[in-house]
Enzyme design. Structure first.
Site, PDB file in Angstrom:
ATOM      1  N   ARG A   1       0.811  -1.225   0.000  1.00 47.44           N
ATOM      2  CA  ARG A   1       0.000   0.000   0.000  1.00 47.44           C
ATOM      3  C   ARG A   1       0.848   1.280   0.000  1.00 47.44           C
ATOM      4  NH1 ARG A   1      -2.903  -3.402   3.558  1.00 47.44           N
ATOM      5  NH2 ARG A   1      -4.891  -4.090   2.643  1.00 47.44           N
TER       6      ARG A   1
ATOM      7  N   LYS B   1       1.933  11.286 -10.394  1.00 47.25           N
ATOM      8  CA  LYS B   1       1.021  10.407 -11.132  1.00 47.25           C
ATOM      9  C   LYS B   1       1.760   9.127 -11.501  1.00 47.25           C
ATOM     10  CE  LYS B   1      -2.373  13.274 -13.557  1.00 47.25           C
ATOM     11  NZ  LYS B   1      -2.843  13.652 -14.894  1.00 47.25           N
TER      12      LYS B   1
ATOM     13  N   GLU C   1       6.219  18.573 -24.583  1.00 41.28           N
ATOM     14  CA  GLU C   1       5.797  18.930 -23.228  1.00 41.28           C
ATOM     15  C   GLU C   1       6.431  20.252 -22.777  1.00 41.28           C
ATOM     16  OE1 GLU C   1       3.469  17.623 -21.495  1.00 41.28           O
ATOM     17  OE2 GLU C   1       3.136  15.634 -22.347  1.00 41.28           O
TER      18      GLU C   1
ATOM     19  N   GLU D   1      -5.431  16.393  -9.207  1.00 39.28           N
ATOM     20  CA  GLU D   1      -6.135  16.782 -10.424  1.00 39.28           C
ATOM     21  C   GLU D   1      -7.633  17.011 -10.167  1.00 39.28           C
ATOM     22  OE1 GLU D   1      -4.828  15.594 -14.732  1.00 39.28           O
ATOM     23  OE2 GLU D   1      -6.461  14.274 -14.161  1.00 39.28           O
TER      24      GLU D   1
ATOM     25  N   ASN E   1      -2.979  18.848 -19.076  1.00 40.30           N
ATOM     26  CA  ASN E   1      -3.411  17.933 -20.127  1.00 40.30           C
ATOM     27  C   ASN E   1      -3.667  18.636 -21.453  1.00 40.30           C
ATOM     28  OD1 ASN E   1      -3.544  15.307 -18.775  1.00 40.30           O
ATOM     29  ND2 ASN E   1      -5.091  16.273 -17.489  1.00 40.30           N
TER      30      ASN E   1
ATOM     31  N   HIS F   1      -3.637  16.694 -24.701  1.00 42.57           N
ATOM     32  CA  HIS F   1      -3.582  15.270 -24.383  1.00 42.57           C
ATOM     33  C   HIS F   1      -4.859  14.500 -24.725  1.00 42.57           C
ATOM     34  CE1 HIS F   1       0.053  16.481 -22.438  1.00 42.57           C
ATOM     35  NE2 HIS F   1       0.284  15.288 -21.954  1.00 42.57           N
TER      36      HIS F   1
ATOM     37  N   HIS G   1      -3.832  11.323 -26.572  1.00 42.65           N
ATOM     38  CA  HIS G   1      -3.957   9.964 -26.052  1.00 42.65           C
ATOM     39  C   HIS G   1      -4.768   9.081 -27.008  1.00 42.65           C
ATOM     40  CE1 HIS G   1      -3.095  10.993 -21.542  1.00 42.65           C
ATOM     41  NE2 HIS G   1      -1.997  10.870 -22.268  1.00 42.65           N
TER      42      HIS G   1
ATOM     43  N   HIS H   1       4.688   9.766 -27.621  1.00 43.70           N
ATOM     44  CA  HIS H   1       3.744  10.572 -26.850  1.00 43.70           C
ATOM     45  C   HIS H   1       3.804  12.044 -27.252  1.00 43.70           C
ATOM     46  CE1 HIS H   1       1.504  12.091 -23.384  1.00 43.70           C
ATOM     47  NE2 HIS H   1       2.500  12.909 -23.137  1.00 43.70           N
TER      48      HIS H   1
END
Length: 359
Positions: free
Chosen positions: A120, A142, A184, A236, A244, A247, A251, A263
């Site tokens: 965890r 993330k 980016e 977020e 984003n 994106h 994506h 990407h």
């Protein structure tokens, strides 16, 4: 030039992104003294680049497990994650041990996800070795893996204990990968820091090389944009959504290409699409849209995609993480460095914007 530390807040334990050249020796400090065992997750093809980091950890007294994974997006698979969980279990990793992810964005996403889910959550330090990893994937907490239904749909927020960006690794990148990472950087310029755009326009050829005269400044400015945004919104739930930009369509293109399309190349096309959406919605002027195409083209990034692909792309966007139920949401611009959200655009608007970017 000395290393620069860029602070990231918003998490229970703030951390630094350290940017410099030849700084792998700082890795043990980032890991901290509590861990006894370190799992180094790195791509199979990155043994030579990762070796100084492995040596630094071993010299600091850690028991190091070198855990190679497939290169690129193929690493972000549940089977690869499950194999790493098994290896951690066989090695007896406890909550006081740590994971270090060395490689591109796919590797740091995977390493972070495994660290987030093992017992965890255990400590993770990320060492991005690509431009994309440095300015985007490794910063912000993330983590994720891909599924047949979409990119990064399975993941967790798990901030690293530290991020180490050694720009001495960048010259080893293939030129196309480095240029892909520039998308980016450009994105950070359009959503928050126009100086990035100015620097690229001053020397677009130099921007495509790790040895360019503005390279370190571009990297640090892009990291600073992301650090400031994620410090304000870790999960977020609000402002972080602006990261984003480009994106949503990007994506969808990646999925259509079976994740074999870089990407940054997909995000580049996605940014032009978002700019066209904003223009058609009366938010952005034609000059700003022209500037998107000019800057992206000047560094070798694509700005158009197949007309025939549109029906499939439009369907893929429906499962984008930013969608709310049946409502599509796009990050757009109301002006340079003025990001906003366009929710529920009409089918006609979506089609017209794609018509402007279709080849």
């Amino acid at each position: 030039m000395t290393a620069r530390r860029i602070g990231v807040g918003g998490a229970a334990e703030p951390y630094d992104v350290v940017v410099g050249s030849g700084i792998f020796g700082e890795l043990p400090e980032q890991v901290g003294g509590k861990a006894a065992k370190i799992a180094v997750v790195r791509p199979e093809g990155l043994g030579e680049v990762a070796r100084p980091a492995l040596r630094a950890l071993q010299a600091a007294g850690y028991t190091v497990y070198d855990m190679a994974v497939p290169d690129g997006e193929s690493a972000k698979d549940i089977a690869v994650a499950a194999d790493l969980w098994s290896r951690l279990g066989r090695a007896g990793f406890t909550r006081t041990d740590a994971v270090v992810g060395i490689g591109g964005g796919a590797t740091t996403d995977l390493a972070g996800f495994v660290a987030a889910t093992w017992l965890r959550g255990v400590r993770v330090v990320l060492v991005p070795t690509t431009l994309l990893g440095m300015v985007d994937a490794a910063v912000g907490g993330k983590t994720g893996i891909n599924t047949p239904e979409g990119k990064n749909l399975v993941g967790a927020f798990h901030p690293p204990a530290g991020v180490l960006c050694d720009i001495a690794t960048l010259p080893s990148l293939p030129a196309a990968d480095y240029i892909g990472g520039l998308a980016e950087v450009v994105k950070a310029g359009f959503i928050a820091d126009p100086v990035i755009l100015d620097r690229i326009e001053e020397d677009p050829e130099g921007a495509t090389r790790p040895e360019g005269r503005h390279t370190r400044e571009l990297i640090e400015r892009a990291i600073a944009v992301k650090a400031e945004v994620v410090s304000d919104d870790l999960r977020e739930s609000g402002r972080r959504e602006i990261l984003n930009y480009g994106h949503t369509l990007g994506h969808a293109i990646e999925r259509a290409e079976g994740y074999t399309f870089r990407h940054g190349y997909a995000v580049s096309i996605g940014m032009v699409y978002a700019a066209e959406l904003a223009r058609l919605d009366g938010r952005l002027d034609a000059e700003a849209v022209r500037r998107h195409r000019s800057i992206l083209t000047s560094v070798g990034l694509p700005t158009s995609y197949s007309d025939a692909a549109w029906p499939g792309l439009r369907q893929s966007m429906r499962v984008d993480k930013k969608a709310r139920g049946a409502t599509l949401r796009f990050v757009v611009l109301d002006g340079i460095a003025k990001p906003a959200i366009l929710a529920g655009p009409s089918t006609g608007l979506l089609d017209a914007a794609y018509g402007a970017v279709s080849a």
